[in-house]
Design a protein around this motif. Structure first.
Motif, short mmCIF file in Angstrom:
data_model
loop_
_atom_site.label_atom_id
_atom_site.label_comp_id
_atom_site.label_asym_id
_atom_site.label_seq_id
_atom_site.Cartn_x
_atom_site.Cartn_y
_atom_site.Cartn_z
N GLY A 83 87.39 32.29 16.24
CA GLY A 83 87.88 33.54 15.66
C GLY A 83 87.73 33.63 14.16
N ASP A 84 87.10 32.64 13.55
CA ASP A 84 86.80 32.66 12.12
C ASP A 84 85.31 32.94 11.91
N ALA A 85 84.97 33.56 10.80
CA ALA A 85 83.57 33.80 10.46
C ALA A 85 83.44 33.90 8.95
N TYR A 86 82.23 33.66 8.46
CA TYR A 86 81.96 33.79 7.03
C TYR A 86 80.59 34.41 6.83
N ALA A 87 80.33 34.89 5.65
CA ALA A 87 79.02 35.43 5.32
C ALA A 87 78.77 35.25 3.83
N VAL A 88 77.49 35.25 3.47
CA VAL A 88 77.08 35.06 2.07
C VAL A 88 76.05 36.10 1.71
N ARG A 89 76.28 36.81 0.61
CA ARG A 89 75.29 37.73 0.07
C ARG A 89 74.70 37.10 -1.18
N VAL A 100 80.50 44.59 8.38
CA VAL A 100 80.78 45.52 7.29
C VAL A 100 80.40 44.89 5.95
N PHE A 101 80.72 43.64 5.76
CA PHE A 101 80.39 42.96 4.50
C PHE A 101 78.89 42.99 4.24
N CYS A 102 78.11 42.78 5.28
CA CYS A 102 76.66 42.74 5.11
C CYS A 102 76.04 44.14 5.00
N ALA A 103 76.67 45.13 5.63
CA ALA A 103 76.10 46.48 5.67
C ALA A 103 76.47 47.32 4.47
N GLU A 104 77.66 47.11 3.92
CA GLU A 104 78.13 47.95 2.81
C GLU A 104 77.43 47.59 1.51
N PRO A 105 77.29 48.56 0.59
CA PRO A 105 76.71 48.23 -0.72
C PRO A 105 77.57 47.20 -1.45
N VAL A 127 87.35 44.03 -0.16
CA VAL A 127 88.50 43.70 0.68
C VAL A 127 89.16 44.97 1.19
N ALA A 128 89.25 46.00 0.35
CA ALA A 128 89.82 47.28 0.79
C ALA A 128 88.97 47.88 1.90
N ARG A 129 87.65 47.79 1.80
CA ARG A 129 86.78 48.31 2.86
C ARG A 129 86.96 47.52 4.15
N LEU A 130 87.10 46.22 4.02
CA LEU A 130 87.31 45.39 5.21
C LEU A 130 88.65 45.72 5.87
N HIS A 131 89.65 45.95 5.05
CA HIS A 131 90.97 46.33 5.57
C HIS A 131 90.86 47.61 6.40
N ALA A 132 90.14 48.59 5.88
CA ALA A 132 89.97 49.85 6.61
C ALA A 132 89.14 49.64 7.87
N ALA A 133 88.10 48.81 7.79
CA ALA A 133 87.20 48.61 8.92
C ALA A 133 87.87 47.88 10.08
N LEU A 134 88.85 47.03 9.78
CA LEU A 134 89.47 46.22 10.82
C LEU A 134 90.61 46.94 11.54
N ARG A 135 90.93 48.18 11.12
CA ARG A 135 91.89 48.96 11.90
C ARG A 135 91.32 49.20 13.30
N GLY A 136 92.13 49.01 14.29
CA GLY A 136 91.64 49.13 15.65
C GLY A 136 91.21 47.82 16.26
N THR A 137 91.11 46.78 15.44
CA THR A 137 90.86 45.42 15.94
C THR A 137 92.17 44.64 15.85
N ARG A 138 92.11 43.37 16.18
CA ARG A 138 93.28 42.52 16.04
C ARG A 138 93.61 42.26 14.58
N GLY A 139 92.65 42.51 13.67
CA GLY A 139 92.88 42.28 12.25
C GLY A 139 92.77 40.81 11.90
N GLY A 140 93.09 40.50 10.65
CA GLY A 140 93.02 39.11 10.24
C GLY A 140 93.17 38.95 8.74
#
Length: 338
Positions: A167-173, A203-208, A216-229
């Motif tokens: 249930g954990d994930a990471y990404a690097v730009r 979302v992290f990879c797709a957003e500018p 972080v604010a975008r991720l907060h909005a995107a995770l609504r409707g999921t279990r969150g984290g």
């Protein structure tokens, strides 16, 4: 769970295998060979991967304590490679040069296979400390060739025991003179936590590109409707030598430099559910510093170790997960060079 490098290959931790019985060596070989076949490796190269993994598994069983093998696929735009990670809590290797010589076997080491593994792999790295254990990584390309990858950041995920997905994930730009790191610890564990973490990666990879607090604010909005984290973003400016960090929840973050571990602060909350405030903090990034992000699958009580700033990022991440990982939760750790 996939660990995504935007603009760099996508890494997936395919399976963790604990090697305690002789039969596990055969299982690891079959898993590695099947992975090579799925990634369209030529039969001869797939057999070489199987041979190397057999050597690793056999010697873990014979000589190591709490030996584990991780099989990883690393997929780029035009090719995929296999990465094998082995780690243990064994007695360590007293003389690495001797152990790496073909045909050598010393009680308390990984044994005769190290020289063969290094010869068969395209990239090979190892660290071993007496009474602490050994960690090695070996990378195999479909066609043999010299190393050509400049890996400035690497991480590792491990699911809670009994779960098939983490249930954990990471990404690097990546960008010129800049690295941006993101980690998400989906609430709970299992498929629903993994779904939330995957959405954060997407979302992290797709957003500018944006400031960490905005992302972080975008991720907060995107995770609504999921279990969150819990989520966190660290932006490393390699010219100004600063790191700007924003976290929501219990992702731990540190700068390792000058013999010290300096923590970076996350604010309370759950992305997708509760975020009273989202703040970013700036920190110095001395030359040669490492930045570490990890979920609460690792204890925060680990201390600075000089190896963590000298080892390849993957071996540093594996060292932290082995030594600071707790078994009661999903775990992830991401290490970036600067």
């Amino acid at each position: 769970m996939e660990a995504v490098n935007c603009c760099l290959p996508v890494t997936e931790d395919v399976v963790w295998v604990r090697v305690e019985e002789a039969a596990e060596s055969g299982r690891v070989r079959r898993l590695a060979t099947n992975l090579a076949e799925r990634l369209a490796f030529p039969p001869t190269r797939a057999a070489e991967v199987g041979l190397a993994v057999t050597e690793i598994g056999t010697n873990l069983h014979r000589h190591a304590v709490e030996g584990q093998v991780v099989l990883r696929s690393v997929r780029g735009a035009d090719r995929a490679v296999i990465e094998v990670l082995a780690l243990d809590r064994g007695p360590g290797i007293v003389d690495l040069d001797l152990a790496l010589a073909d045909g050598q076997s010393t009680t308390g080491t990984l044994g005769v296979g190290l020289g063969a593994v290094r010869r068969l792999a395209d990239d090979f790295a190892i660290t071993s400390r007496r009474d602490r254990g050994t960690i090695l990584s070996a990378r195999f390309r479909p066609e043999r060739r010299d190393a050509d990858d400049d890996v400035s950041a690497s991480g590792l995920t491990r699911p809670l025991g009994g779960e098939e997905v983490c249930g954990d994930a990471y990404a690097v730009r990546t960008a010129p003179d800049r690295l941006t790191l993101m980690m998400c610890d989906g609430s709970g564990h299992g498929p629903l936590a993994a779904t939330a973490a995957r959405e954060a990666v997407r979302v992290f990879c797709a957003e500018p590109a944006s400031a960490p607090e905005e992302m972080v604010a975008r991720l907060h909005a995107a995770l609504r409707g999921t279990r969150g984290g819990a989520v966190a973003v660290a932006d490393l400016d390699l010219v100004r030598r600063t790191v700007r960090f924003a976290g929501l929840g219990n992702i731990a973050a540190s700068v390792l430099a000058d013999g010290r571990k300096r923590g970076m602060v996350s604010v309370p909350g759950v992305a997708g559910y509760q975020a009273r405030t989202i703040r970013a903090f700036d920190h110095e990034l001395p030359p040669g510093a490492r930045v570490v992000l990890h979920s609460d699958g690792l204890t925060e009580r680990w201390t600075f170790d000089p190896e963590l700033v000298t080892l390849p990022p993957l071996l540093a991440a594996a060292s932290l997960l082995r030594d600071a990982g707790v078994r009661r939760d999903d775990a992830s750790v991401l290490v970036a060079s600067s």
